[in-house]
Design an enzyme around this catalytic site. Structure first.
Site, PDB file in Angstrom:
ATOM      1  N   CYS A  61       0.798  -1.229   0.000  1.00  0.00           N
ATOM      2  CA  CYS A  61       0.000   0.000   0.000  1.00  0.00           C
ATOM      3  C   CYS A  61       0.831   1.279   0.000  1.00  0.00           C
ATOM      4  CB  CYS A  61      -0.947  -0.010   1.196  1.00  0.00           C
ATOM      5  SG  CYS A  61      -1.990  -1.489   1.233  1.00  0.00           S
ATOM      6  N   HIS A  79      -3.850   7.762   6.148  1.00  0.00           N
ATOM      7  CA  HIS A  79      -3.944   6.451   5.499  1.00  0.00           C
ATOM      8  C   HIS A  79      -5.327   5.865   5.776  1.00  0.00           C
ATOM      9  CE1 HIS A  79      -2.489   2.934   3.486  1.00  0.00           C
ATOM     10  NE2 HIS A  79      -2.663   2.165   4.538  1.00  0.00           N
ATOM     11  N   HIS A 133      -9.954   1.475  -0.452  1.00  0.00           N
ATOM     12  CA  HIS A 133      -8.496   1.395  -0.401  1.00  0.00           C
ATOM     13  C   HIS A 133      -8.003   0.972  -1.781  1.00  0.00           C
ATOM     14  CE1 HIS A 133      -4.483   0.866   0.744  1.00  0.00           C
ATOM     15  NE2 HIS A 133      -4.633   0.310   1.923  1.00  0.00           N
TER      16      HIS A 133
END
Length: 395
Positions: free
Chosen positions: A159, A284, A318
């Site tokens: 990520c 995040h 995400h």
């Protein structure tokens, strides 16, 4: 000694919020999500995903070996960069233009379909090429699409892939290996990631709720964002970057958030800024219990409770390897339009989390700087700092 500054072009961007800047910004600053309830991805239930519903451009027959949804997302973003790219491609030698792309999926979805057909029919589908799913394929595709011959490689650190790509692109410029770098990230939905996160019990049963007491996991999305990073003056500069690798656990974050804090502090030091100089923070914010807890601790220790911040994953899901580039694009838009990205709705207060100033309503703000943070499996932590320049102030 004069320190070189590196500037970002306006991004090319396609994501669950839309496929053009105007549509994306309208949703981003109003807190309108792009998540949909989808069937057929998990055997036992529907799942909320951030899917790109725009018609994607076709890849030329000469590059058919690279033809996959991931690269079509990249091509859609790349086409938006043409006004910036055209003069650069004429000005600089092809050997002085690089490509660095972050991705964690590449064309795995095409590989999944090819294997399924092979099991049913004993042969792979016509047009399938293994290169479509190679993790290094995105950067090679972009380089060949443009005809550039500088360094071209793909970064895959889960990520943080496209935020690490941004750091790598800056290093190519600092080392004077390139005059311009096409940099960003792309990830496309595939069963490997959807079912993998479901197996980890990390998937939300509904829409994800970052930093809320009732958060129960992530939604996954897809998208692509590309910039040109160069010395060409522009309205937004990449002024700071920091990274750390705490290697705490293969999938769980370090509970106290010290690795995340170290990356943010390193980015501030690189930019020559204090925490008080940051005007907005893109979190995040995955909406998993452990990520949000550690991130809230790290952010509160460094910035306190007043800094406006939000997790735009509540709007897009995400985007995995593309998350960093897409969220950096959101910061770019925020600096340009002097608006705060909205997190959709107020979270249910969690007494276990330090207080954060989460943006849950549309709001204008005076923004000179913005930080974007991403954290990944294995303890990879990255923070980037953008700043408006004199050109940005004049717009």
């Amino acid at each position: 000694m004069t320190v070189a500054r590196f500037y970002l072009s306006a991004p090319g961007l396609v994501c669950p919020l839309g496929s053009d800047p105007q549509t994306i910004c309208q949703a981003l600053f109003a807190g309108q999500h792009g998540l949909t309830e989808a069937h057929g991805w998990l055997p036992d239930r529907a799942v909320w995903l951030g899917q790109v519903d725009a018609e994607l451009p076709a890849i030329a027959p000469a590059l058919a070996a690279f033809d996959c949804r991931n690269n079509r997302l990249l091509l859609a973003a790349l086409q938006q960069l043409q006004p910036t790219l055209a003069p650069l491609l004429q000005r600089y030698p092809a050997e002085r233009i690089g490509v660095v792309i972050g991705s964690s999926t590449s064309g795995i979805a095409e590989g999944e379909r090819a294997i399924a057909e092979y099991e049913q029919r004993g042969q792979f589908p016509a047009g399938f090429a293994y290169r479509q799913q190679e993790i290094g394929a995105p950067a090679l595709f972009v380089a060949r699409q443009l005809g550039v011959r500088g360094p071209a490689y793909t970064v895959s650190t889960a990520c943080t892939s496209s935020t690490r790509a941004m750091m790598s692109a800056r290093q190519l410029l600092q080392a004077d290996m390139c005059d311009a770098v096409i940099v960003g990230g792309a990830d496309s939905l595939c069963r490997l990631t959807v079912q993998g996160f479901a197996a980890l019990e990390s998937f939300s049963r509904g829409q994800c709720r970052p930093f809320s007491a009732d958060r129960d996991g992530i939604n996954i999305g897809e998208g692509a964002a590309l910039f040109v990073l160069s010395r060409e003056p522009g309205p937004v500069a990449l002024v700071g970057a920091g990274a750390s690798a705490d290697a705490y656990h293969i999938s769980a974050p370090q509970p106290d958030g010290l690795g995340a804090e170290q990356a943010m502090r390193a980015a501030l030091q690189d930019a020559g800024l204090t925490p008080a100089a940051i005007d907005y923070l893109n979190l995040h914010g995955t909406a998993t219990a452990k990520n949000d807890e550690m991130e809230a601790r790290a952010v509160h220790r460094l910035f306190g409770a007043a800094l406006p911040c939000s997790s735009t994953k509540a709007l897009t899901g995400h985007l995995l390897g593309a998350a960093g580039a897409v969220e950096l694009a959101f910061c770019y838009f925020a600096l340009q339009q002097q608006q705060l990205p909205v997190q959709l709705r107020p979270p249910v207060s969690d007494p276990n989390l330090p207080a954060l100033n989460l943006v849950t309503q549309p709001a204008a703000a005076r923004l000179a700087t913005a930080m974007s943070c991403n954290y990944a499996f294995g303890g990879s932590n990255v923070a980037l700092v953008l700043a408006r320049t004199d050109a940005g102030e004049r717009q």
